[in-house]
Design a protein around this motif. Sequence first.
Motif, short mmCIF file in Angstrom:
data_model
loop_
_atom_site.label_atom_id
_atom_site.label_comp_id
_atom_site.label_asym_id
_atom_site.label_seq_id
_atom_site.Cartn_x
_atom_site.Cartn_y
_atom_site.Cartn_z
N ARG A 201 0.80 -1.26 -0.01
CA ARG A 201 -0.12 0.02 -0.25
C ARG A 201 0.84 1.44 -0.13
O ARG A 201 0.42 2.12 0.69
CB ARG A 201 -0.92 0.06 1.12
N TYR A 202 2.10 1.06 -0.73
CA TYR A 202 2.88 2.40 -0.77
C TYR A 202 2.43 3.59 -1.69
O TYR A 202 2.18 3.16 -2.74
CB TYR A 202 4.22 1.68 -1.37
N TRP A 203 2.45 4.55 -1.13
CA TRP A 203 2.05 5.66 -1.92
C TRP A 203 2.53 6.87 -1.57
O TRP A 203 3.21 6.93 -0.36
CB TRP A 203 0.63 5.93 -2.16
N ASN A 204 2.04 8.33 -1.87
CA ASN A 204 2.69 9.46 -1.60
C ASN A 204 2.69 9.80 -0.05
O ASN A 204 3.55 10.14 0.73
CB ASN A 204 2.21 10.47 -2.36
N ARG A 205 1.50 9.40 0.51
CA ARG A 205 1.25 9.70 1.93
C ARG A 205 2.41 9.19 2.81
O ARG A 205 2.87 9.54 3.90
CB ARG A 205 -0.07 9.23 2.35
N THR A 206 2.62 7.73 2.49
CA THR A 206 3.36 7.00 3.48
C THR A 206 4.81 7.22 3.03
O THR A 206 5.71 7.12 4.02
CB THR A 206 3.11 5.43 3.33
N TYR A 207 5.09 7.37 1.85
CA TYR A 207 6.57 7.92 1.39
C TYR A 207 7.01 8.98 2.25
O TYR A 207 8.28 8.99 2.75
CB TYR A 207 6.81 8.02 0.15
N LEU A 208 6.01 9.92 2.48
CA LEU A 208 6.44 11.20 3.13
C LEU A 208 6.08 11.15 4.77
O LEU A 208 5.97 12.28 5.14
CB LEU A 208 5.86 12.36 2.53
N ALA A 209 5.73 10.10 5.13
CA ALA A 209 5.46 9.74 6.46
C ALA A 209 4.21 11.05 7.01
O ALA A 209 4.46 11.44 8.12
CB ALA A 209 6.65 10.07 7.44
N LEU A 210 3.38 11.11 6.11
CA LEU A 210 2.48 12.41 6.39
C LEU A 210 1.35 11.99 7.53
O LEU A 210 1.06 12.84 8.39
CB LEU A 210 1.27 12.72 5.35
N PRO A 211 1.07 10.50 7.54
CA PRO A 211 0.19 10.19 8.95
C PRO A 211 1.16 10.50 10.25
O PRO A 211 0.29 10.99 11.06
CB PRO A 211 -0.04 8.50 8.66
N LEU A 212 2.28 10.66 10.34
CA LEU A 212 2.95 11.01 11.45
C LEU A 212 3.19 12.37 11.71
O LEU A 212 3.00 12.97 12.82
CB LEU A 212 4.47 10.29 11.39
N LEU A 213 3.56 13.08 10.66
CA LEU A 213 3.46 14.55 10.80
C LEU A 213 2.04 15.15 10.97
O LEU A 213 2.02 16.13 11.71
CB LEU A 213 3.98 15.08 9.40
N GLU A 214 1.22 14.50 10.63
CA GLU A 214 -0.27 15.16 10.88
C GLU A 214 -0.54 14.84 12.52
O GLU A 214 -1.24 15.89 13.01
CB GLU A 214 -1.35 14.52 10.10
#
Length: 367
Positions: free
Chosen positions: A53-66
């Motif tokens: 399920r690799y895509w932009n959000r996980t590549y950039l760790a956005l769930p963690l930054l949010e």
Amino acid sequence: MARVVTEHVRQTGKHFLSERMLTELSSIRSRHSMHCSFLDAFLECLLDKHEGRYWNRTYLALPLLELLLDDQQSELSPDRLSTLLVSDAIRFEVETAGGSPEPPSRGRPDPVTLRKRLRHAVRFVGDELSGPDAADLADLVDRLPRPPTTAACRWFDVTVHPVYVLHDEYFFIRLLQTHEMLFTAISTDIRTAIGALRDGKLEAGLERIHHATAVFERAAILFRIIATMRADQFSTFRKFTQGASAIQSEQYKRFEILCGRPSAPRLHSAAFTSVPAVRDEVEKAARDTVTQAYLDLRGAGAFGQAEWDLLDAALSGLEARHQRWKSTHRSIAVRMLGDAHGSGYTDGVPYLTECVENRLFWQLSAR
């Protein structure tokens, strides 16, 4: 644990983690992540390739930054977090240039490239680094702003998971994360502006629109930093980023749909099929836009001509800045990609060329 794992990822590349390690991390997630939202988000991003399920959000760790943005003790705004992200990129460049352990094969930038990269990055951070030339590295790291010393912000340092081991990918990830934070800030501005216009508060609405335009100015600086990335490094590590692309930026699309409903061709293009959650938001009956607020207020005769002139000028300024931003994006892609396809399965530069023709306020220009 997260720091140790992150350091290992940076030494090997997320794409090349061993099956044994990935299995162990999956086990940890199943046993413990429900007790810590930060650990769950960290492992969600780290295991994305392993779990398909690799895509932009996980590549950039956005769930963690949010989660960092949501933490009330940290009191971080998207704009502030963007400053911290670029500051961290500066710190990384300075420390590796100063002899911090990094194998020569990773390709540190030459002194000329480094100075150019730091000069633009310091400009982005702004007044907090006031004065000294970017080439004076002796005390630059000490003067860089750092995240608050809260429990949540301890996770800040583990939000970069390169897929490969080349030097430039670290700062590339940080700059893409910064773009996401800037578009989060811009979306907030536009959403607030809509509310102000609906309440008849033109001055407040104009203030938020002008601020959004100013944030685009900051985003333009990021392109100058990205332009210092070596094309050979980019072409090497992007082989392992297939499936993750800026076309999947949900925050950029949210900004766009807050300005106005996309045209039918745009809504059915890869721009929105790549972000199904945002595309669904477009169909919600309660979704308001600047365009719709403008048309409703025009119909109601809400403002005098002088006030309409101010609003028209503000929207034209935002449109123009957005157009320049897209043109610059395309220019960098031409240099970095050439004829290659985009990592989000688009045609690459031809796709970006088509996007230049897209307008935020197309319904108003036809009025």
